[in-house]
Design an enzyme around this catalytic site. Sequence first.
Site, mmCIF file in Angstrom:
data_model
loop_
_atom_site.group_PDB
_atom_site.id
_atom_site.type_symbol
_atom_site.label_atom_id
_atom_site.label_comp_id
_atom_site.label_asym_id
_atom_site.label_seq_id
_atom_site.Cartn_x
_atom_site.Cartn_y
_atom_site.Cartn_z
ATOM 1 N N GLY A 130 0.708 -0.846 -0.389
ATOM 2 C CA GLY A 130 -0.301 -0.782 0.020
ATOM 3 C C GLY A 130 0.727 1.176 0.263
ATOM 4 O O GLY A 130 1.882 0.842 0.116
ATOM 5 N N ARG A 132 2.281 3.023 2.813
ATOM 6 C CA ARG A 132 2.939 3.102 3.656
ATOM 7 C C ARG A 132 4.270 2.838 3.198
ATOM 8 O O ARG A 132 5.176 2.939 2.454
ATOM 9 C CB ARG A 132 1.969 2.741 4.961
ATOM 10 N N CYS A 133 3.722 1.486 2.514
ATOM 11 C CA CYS A 133 4.888 0.043 1.863
ATOM 12 C C CYS A 133 5.566 0.840 1.144
ATOM 13 O O CYS A 133 7.363 0.294 0.743
ATOM 14 C CB CYS A 133 4.154 -0.617 1.494
ATOM 15 N N MET A 134 5.293 1.724 0.392
ATOM 16 C CA MET A 134 5.820 2.018 -1.233
ATOM 17 C C MET A 134 6.986 3.506 -1.643
ATOM 18 O O MET A 134 6.550 4.397 -1.575
ATOM 19 C CB MET A 134 4.976 2.035 -2.245
#
Length: 146
Positions: A130, A132-134
């Site tokens: 998502g 935040r992960c990226m």
Amino acid sequence: MHLDTICTMVDVDAVVMYPAVADTLVAWTVTAGDEPDGSGAPGLRIAGPEPFLTAAAKAMRVDTLRIIDTGLDPVTAEREQWDDGNNTLALAPRLCVAYERNVETNAQLERAGIEVIRIPGSELGSGRGGPRCMSCPVARAPVSAV
């Protein structure tokens, strides 16, 4: 999976969270201890377990965390959790980036006073990540809980 698939910060005292696990997660608090561990380095002090939301609030020095549920019903919540509805990227207090496809979660966030910047993410989400992960760390001024 990562914690951010079920819970991320969206304000100084609020998280968006998959409701099916909100009351079942536990946390252990790990801090530097007073006694050396034999290598000359300080030992570790481990406390817990305690409810995750309680431990997180203590770590952030807030009384309680506000919980914004993913979706409105169990089926929607599960679908939006799978589509990274909980994986938001907080840009500032009450401002986050989220996938546009998580309509119910985004509406829940806005009802709770969180501004949502919607982004398309069909290809990004296919890798199970998502907003935040990226992202990468950003230097910013500390925010105090008011």
